[in-house]
Write a protein that holds these residues in place. Structure first.
Motif, PDB file in Angstrom:
ATOM      1  N   SER A 199       0.672  -1.349   0.561  1.00  0.00           N
ATOM      2  CA  SER A 199       0.178   0.167   0.102  1.00  0.00           C
ATOM      3  C   SER A 199       0.929   1.362   0.067  1.00  0.00           C
ATOM      4  CB  SER A 199      -1.036   0.073   1.542  1.00  0.00           C
ATOM      5  OG  SER A 199      -1.473  -1.470   1.538  1.00  0.00           O
ATOM      6  N   LEU A 200       2.362   1.294   0.511  1.00  0.00           N
ATOM      7  CA  LEU A 200       3.117   2.375   1.001  1.00  0.00           C
ATOM      8  C   LEU A 200       3.593   1.772  -0.658  1.00  0.00           C
ATOM      9  CD1 LEU A 200       4.479   1.698   4.491  1.00  0.00           C
ATOM     10  CD2 LEU A 200       2.697   4.188   3.565  1.00  0.00           C
ATOM     11  N   ARG A 244       2.373   1.338  -3.356  1.00  0.00           N
ATOM     12  CA  ARG A 244       1.657   2.524  -4.623  1.00  0.00           C
ATOM     13  C   ARG A 244       1.043   3.750  -4.613  1.00  0.00           C
ATOM     14  NH1 ARG A 244      -3.622  -0.322  -3.145  1.00  0.00           N
ATOM     15  NH2 ARG A 244      -4.763   1.142  -5.156  1.00  0.00           N
ATOM     16  N   ALA A 245       1.508   4.214  -3.233  1.00  0.00           N
ATOM     17  CA  ALA A 245       1.062   5.573  -3.155  1.00  0.00           C
ATOM     18  C   ALA A 245       2.585   6.548  -3.324  1.00  0.00           C
ATOM     19  CB  ALA A 245       0.940   5.962  -0.837  1.00  0.00           C
ATOM     20  N   PHE A 271       2.472   6.310  -6.813  1.00  0.00           N
ATOM     21  CA  PHE A 271       1.369   7.118  -7.773  1.00  0.00           C
ATOM     22  C   PHE A 271       1.390   9.170  -7.319  1.00  0.00           C
ATOM     23  CE2 PHE A 271      -2.122   9.925  -6.578  1.00  0.00           C
ATOM     24  CZ  PHE A 271      -3.400  10.070  -8.015  1.00  0.00           C
ATOM     25  N   LYS A 272       2.306   9.499  -6.397  1.00  0.00           N
ATOM     26  CA  LYS A 272       3.283  10.773  -6.419  1.00  0.00           C
ATOM     27  C   LYS A 272       4.294  10.839  -7.080  1.00  0.00           C
ATOM     28  CE  LYS A 272       4.113  10.104  -1.871  1.00  0.00           C
ATOM     29  NZ  LYS A 272       5.071  10.587  -0.292  1.00  0.00           N
ATOM     30  N   LEU A 273       4.803   9.774  -6.873  1.00  0.00           N
ATOM     31  CA  LEU A 273       6.735   9.814  -7.652  1.00  0.00           C
ATOM     32  C   LEU A 273       5.750  10.075  -9.665  1.00  0.00           C
ATOM     33  CD1 LEU A 273       8.671   7.708  -5.781  1.00  0.00           C
ATOM     34  CD2 LEU A 273       8.355  10.194  -6.522  1.00  0.00           C
ATOM     35  N   ARG A 281       2.603  10.978 -11.252  1.00  0.00           N
ATOM     36  CA  ARG A 281       2.865  12.445 -11.345  1.00  0.00           C
ATOM     37  C   ARG A 281       3.210  13.315 -11.146  1.00  0.00           C
ATOM     38  NH1 ARG A 281      -1.392   8.978 -11.213  1.00  0.00           N
ATOM     39  NH2 ARG A 281      -3.067   8.396 -11.529  1.00  0.00           N
ATOM     40  N   ARG A 282       4.480  13.527 -10.500  1.00  0.00           N
ATOM     41  CA  ARG A 282       5.172  15.144  -9.917  1.00  0.00           C
ATOM     42  C   ARG A 282       5.962  15.584 -11.347  1.00  0.00           C
ATOM     43  NH1 ARG A 282       9.159  15.796  -5.265  1.00  0.00           N
ATOM     44  NH2 ARG A 282       9.950  18.267  -5.679  1.00  0.00           N
ATOM     45  N   PRO A 283       5.431  16.983 -11.732  1.00  0.00           N
ATOM     46  CA  PRO A 283       5.766  17.211 -12.695  1.00  0.00           C
ATOM     47  C   PRO A 283       7.207  17.297 -12.792  1.00  0.00           C
ATOM     48  CG  PRO A 283       4.766  18.669 -11.718  1.00  0.00           C
ATOM     49  CD  PRO A 283       4.995  17.856 -11.328  1.00  0.00           C
TER      50      PRO A 283
END
Lengths: 301, 302
Positions: free
Chosen positions: A5-6, A8-9, A12-14, A16-18
């Motif tokens: 779970s961690l 996946r989070a 998701f963050k990385l 989507r980071r510009p």
């Protein structure tokens, strides 16, 4: 809270980071420039633009031959891996510093760790996400490099050919390239958790890279049979050079013809390189955990 | 520790260099109550919350949340806790919805929990916009939504109305009341005392890291247990007369005003007694001080 779970989070963050995509774009642009310059060097040497009438010879023939191989298969794979481990290393440091350091700067680390107090799990999830993201980036760069090689090789009149052995050598080369980046990723993470900021991460990672490369350069002045070589071969850079050299040689290149210390007769053995790179990575990773676990988690700066 | 206690600290102490941020702090919060944690800026409120969440280590003392030691069993202690600490902190490049999805995924919750939390704080309309474009009020609401994701039994809110306009403040107050009605425990840090007074049953007042007062708001303010008399005649004589009465407790004299420890319903009796003794009374009423007045008195602030 499961590790998956961690992870996946974090992914998701990385993803989507510009910053992630900006770094990839910069890297690809620099590859175009670099391969373009090699192409120009070889093309001017051959007098390609003047039908052979005017040739600009700035390098020895054996050196030009090496660069020609960079732009034809299978050498283009080796050239791309060489770029991954030079420019890519800097990108990996900035990406890592951004991923960990920004958590401190934005105050989001408090947000995360107030929910997931097992800090070692959080750190491992971040490391795995970062390495997998670097791996994915490497895949994109490899495809791009192949395209550039094919384009410039064709323009020079010989794109070369790829055999099954070359294809089979790619996975091992990918693993080596990732291993080369891992200690820098870990050191940058440790810098972030020690300095608890983005700036500390970027500065720490880049200073370490500069110092390491500079120390590695000293071997250029060390005699091959000098006892000092034993000491120098314990430096991270020397062991990384082993992997970089092996990656070049796997695809028919001879990097020692261009850079004298990229010679397997001088460099540590692959086994030593594997062990020492793992040791450095684990030590830096543990330092990152130690500081993350021991220090207070501040709010946004 | 009683099973009804959800937060307990024992002699919690934390020093930053020479400054004592939290000094021997012991408090208890009961399950299901809205507890106000009050203090001026720099009193140690945020450090206390950070220690309750395991983000800052105490130099000494222990903190228990849900009967688990935060340092020894952090996962068990914080398993059903939502927290908003200091200013809302989120990833500026992600939308409000994606920020909550990051938290939901890390907690192994389905993405739809993010939308449900956004609906509670009425932020659905701007959920797709990047966090960096949010107003302060929207950021505060997103932070509260984040605390609600896992449907926690304990919510820690650190200055949730900071930067909000009066309408936004009322909205947040109503939201806190609604959450409390749902049976959750709310630990509310604030220096907006009017808000705290309206939602909290019990409070602790902190200054320079030490608890100055702790208890039920009504008890601390002596609500319904004090009568205020403004004497038109001689206050000293009134004081002497009232001191003889057995059902009157302590009497505090402030110029021509007497604050008398006595049930509010005895105000007519006090009035009659003073009238019989020829001491005219200008005003008499049950004393109902505000929490703000009490806070200023306890903390010694002007």
């Amino acid at each position: 809270m499961s590790f998956l779970s961690l992870f996946r989070a974090e992914w998701f963050k990385l993803s989507r980071r510009p910053l992630t995509w900006i770094l990839l774009a910069i890297f690809l642009a620099l590859m175009v420039v670099y391969f373009g310059m090699i192409f120009l060097l070889v093309a001017l040497n051959d007098g390609m633009f003047t039908g052979g009438e005017s040739q600009l010879k700035v390098l020895a023939d054996f050196q030009v031959e090496q660069y020609r191989r960079w732009l034809s298969f299978p050498g283009v794979f080796g050239a791309t891996f060489s770029q991954i481990n030079s420019i890519g290393g800097i990108c990996a440091i900035v990406l890592t510093a951004g991923a960990m350091g920004s958590e401190y700067s934005w105050g989001t680390l408090r947000l995360q760790l107030a929910r997931h107090p097992r800090r070692e799990r959080y750190l491992i999830a971040k490391i795995v996400a970062l390495l997998l993201l670097i791996l994915a980036g490497m895949g994109i760069v490899l495809v791009f490099g192949v395209g550039l090689g094919w384009l410039f090789g064709s323009l020079l009149g010989d794109a070369g050919s790829v055999g099954l052995g070359d294809i089979l050598a790619i996975p091992l080369a990918v693993v080596r390239a990732l291993a080369v980046m891992t200690p820098y990723v870990m050191f940058t993470l440790a810098s972030c958790t020690f300095g608890r900021s983005l700036l500390a991460g970027v500065a720490g990672g880049l200073i370490f890279l500069s110092v390491d490369v500079s120390l590695g350069g000293i071997t250029l002045f060390v005699e091959r049979d000098s006892p000092a070589l034993l000491f120098y071969n314990l430096l991270l850079q020397q062991n990384i050079n082993t992997f970089v050299t092996l990656n070049s040689r796997s695809f028919g290149l001879s990097p020692e013809l261009l850079v004298a210390n990229l010679d397997m007769n001088v460099l540590p053995s692959p086994l030593q390189a594997t062990l020492l790179i793992a040791l450095y990575s684990i030590s830096f990773g543990f330092a990152a955990y130690w500081w993350l676990a021991r220090r207070d988690i501040p709010g946004a700066s | 520790m009683s099973t009804d206690t959800i937060i307990q600290t024992e002699h919690l102490t934390r020093r930053y260099d020479k400054r004592l941020a939290v000094d021997d702090l012991s408090l208890e919060v009961e399950r299901g109550e809205v507890f106000g944690f009050l203090g001026p800026n720099g009193a140690g409120k945020t450090t206390t919350i950070a220690m309750l969440l395991g983000l800052v280590r105490p130099d000494s003392g222990r903190a228990f949340v849900r009967s688990h030691d935060v340092q020894q069993e952090p996962e068990a202690a914080l398993a059903s806790v939502g927290a908003m600490i200091e200013a809302p902190a989120f990833y500026p490049y992600l939308s409000g919805r994606d920020n909550l999805r990051v938290l939901a995924r890390a907690a192994n919750l389905p993405d739809r929990t993010a939308d449900a939390a956004l609906a509670i704080v009425e932020l659905e309309q701007r959920a797709g916009d990047r966090f960096r474009t949010y107003s302060q009020g929207m950021k505060q609401r997103l932070a509260i939504a984040a605390t609600l994701l896992a449907d926690p039994e304990l919510i820690l809110l650190d200055e949730p109305t900071n930067g909000l306009d009066p309408a936004g403040t009322v909205e947040i107050r109503e939201l806190i009341s609604a959450l409390a009605r749902g049976g959750r425990t709310i630990f509310l840090c604030s220096h907006i005392l009017h808000e705290v007074e309206q939602v909290c049953r019990r409070v602790a007042i902190l200054k320079e890291g030490r608890i100055l007062a702790q208890g039920a708001v009504d008890d601390l303010l002596h609500r319904g247990q004090r009568v205020r008399v403004r004497v038109a005649g001689d206050p000293a004589r009134a004081y002497d007369i009232l001191r003889q009465v057995d059902w009157i407790g302590a009497i505090e004299r402030r110029d021509d005003v007497l604050l008398i420890d006595a049930p509010g319903e005895r105000a007519p009796d006090i009035n009659a007694l003073l009238a019989r003794n020829d001491v005219p009374v200008a005003e008499i009423r049950a004393d109902d001080p505000s929490l703000e007045a009490f806070f200023l008195e306890v903390t010694g602030q002007p």
